[in-house]
Structures are given as structure tokens and as C-alpha cells.
Design an enzyme around this catalytic site. Structure first.
Site: not given
Ligand code: DX5
Ligand code: ZN
Length: 224
Positions: A7, A32, A34, A36, A65, A67, A136, A174
């Protein structure tokens, strides 16, 4: 085979090209992304503009992904930015069936995901329709959080459902995945590992990637 999906949430965005090329050379399978929005989760990251830039850097599968609220309104923008698959949250998509159909109509693979406190049973009606289920293993929103071990039973339940119904979706995890937790999730049934801070947050990205991959592969070998 366990797939690795670093990610970029924890990458240094001033060196994004270099860091993506590093994980690609190390053997990353997917990148990946993320996404948000500051509403569904209390953090804001990046949108289609940055994703389009990432698309120019790599040919690897881009795994988005989302969010975000109103995910349906943004699916096409991410498709146009060049992602290969889109994963949406069951908690944020009241018309999940239709959202999955829309993702497929855009020519993309569809994934569904659920927060640590959301039961797997909520996803059961759509599991035959998706290519990916993301469990998650932390609350979404931030990198660098601690793995929640209670999520292991959900991974196992998905593996069992998949076996019983002869389905082929990937089981992705994740949050808090590092060389210590990777073997636990692999043994529970995960086949795609997302890692952010345990790869991009480390001084030697290549070495950090290799450590996690090695621990995951060793766990898989023990199961055989
Ligand atoms: C969190 C994300 C993850 C994040 C994971 O909301 O969906 O993809 O990057 O980070 P680590 O591997 O640091 O927990
Ligand atoms: Zn993620």
C-alpha cells in the site's frame, strides 16, 4: 502462492516513482491504493489524479480500496484513471449488489470489504459475484496500526464458505500485516497481503518486502 500488495499509503510521495519501482522489482503483485475522503474514514488521501500518475509508473495490477461515501459516483473516475479492480465497503454501500454490478460493467474486477466489527455473514449474499474479499484487520483510516487478532476467525470463515460453495475469490487482508502477522493470516486462509508501513515505512524497502514475503511463503509451505 501468496500475492503481495504493498500500500502506497506509507510511501514517500516525493519519491513515489522510485518506491513503486523498488517494490515492483522486489516482486510485488499488486499496488494497493487507499482512497479516503475524510467522511467515511477520518483521513483524506488521494484521488483519481494521483492514481492516473501511478498508472503511468507501473503495469502492475492497481487495486483500489475505496474508503469513501457515495462510492458509486466515483467508480468511473477511478476506472478512467486506470485501476484494474475496485473494492468497496459493505458499511458504506447500501446497494452493494448494484455497486458490484457497476464495477463489473466498467470492465473491472470487484471486491468487497468489511471493518473488524462487521460480521462476514453480511457479505454472504454477494460472495458468488466478487473476485476479491478484503478482511480489514485494523479499523480503516490510517497506516501503522496494530493487527486485530480477532479478525482471524473471519478469514477462516471466508475460506470455509469459499470451499463449501466452490468459489474462487481472493481473500485479502489489510492492516498491521508484517513478518509476524503474515504467517497467521496465511494459515487462516488469506492469499493476498496488503502491507503499508511494514514495507514503505522501513529504511530498506526491498529488504522489508522480502522479509514479509518470506514469512508468508514459509507459512504456506508448512500447510502443504
Ligand atoms: C488502512 C488502509 C491500509 C493501510 C495499511 O485504512 O486500508 O491499506 O495502508 O497500513 P499498514 O500496513 O501500515 O497497517
Ligand atoms: Zn487498504
Amino acid at each position: 502462492m501468496v500475492k503481495m500488495a504493498p500500500s502506497i499509503l506509507s510511501a514517500d510521495f516525493s519519491k513515489l516513482k522510485e518506491q513503486i519501482e523498488t517494490v515492483q522489482a522486489a516482486g510485488a503483485d499488486w499496488i494497493h491504493l487507499d482512497i479516503m475522503d475524510g467522511h467515511y474514514v477520518p483521513n483524506i488521501t488521494f484521488g483519481p489524479l494521483v492514481v492516473a500518475g501511478v498508472r503511468k509508473i507501473t503495469d502492475l495490477t492497481l487495486d483500489a480500496h475505496l474508503m469513501i461515501e457515495n462510492a458509486d459516483d466515483y467508480l468511473q473516475a477511478f476506472q478512467e484513471a486506470g485501476v484494474d479492480q475496485i473494492t468497496v465497503h459493505v458499511e458504506a454501500c447500501p446497494h452493494l449488489w448494484a455497486t458490484i454490478d457497476k464495477i463489473h460493467q466498467l470492465g473491472l474486477k470487484a471486491g468487497v470489504t468489511l471493518n473488524p466489527a462487521t460480521p462476514v455473514t453480511l457479505l454472504e449474499p454477494v460472495l458468488h459475484k466478487v473476485e476479491l474479499v478484503l478482511v480489514m484487520t485494523v479499523e480503516p483510516g490510517f497506516g501503522g496500526q496494530k493487527f486485530i487478532p480477532e479478525t482471524l476467525v473471519k478469514i477462516k470463515a471466508l475460506r470455509e464458505f469459499k470451499r463449501r460453495h466452490d468459489l474462487a475469490f481472493h481473500i485479502q487482508v489489510d492492516g498491521g500485516i508484517d513478518e509476524t502477522t503474515a504467517p497467521l493470516v496465511v494459515k487462516a486462509g488469506a492469499d493476498v497481503l496488503v502491507s503499508g508501513s511494514s514495507i514503505f515505512g522501513q529504511p530498506d524497502i526491498k529488504q522489508a518486502f522480502a522479509k514479509i514475503k518470506k514469512s508468508a511463503d514459509a507459512a504456506l509451505a508448512q500447510m502443504a
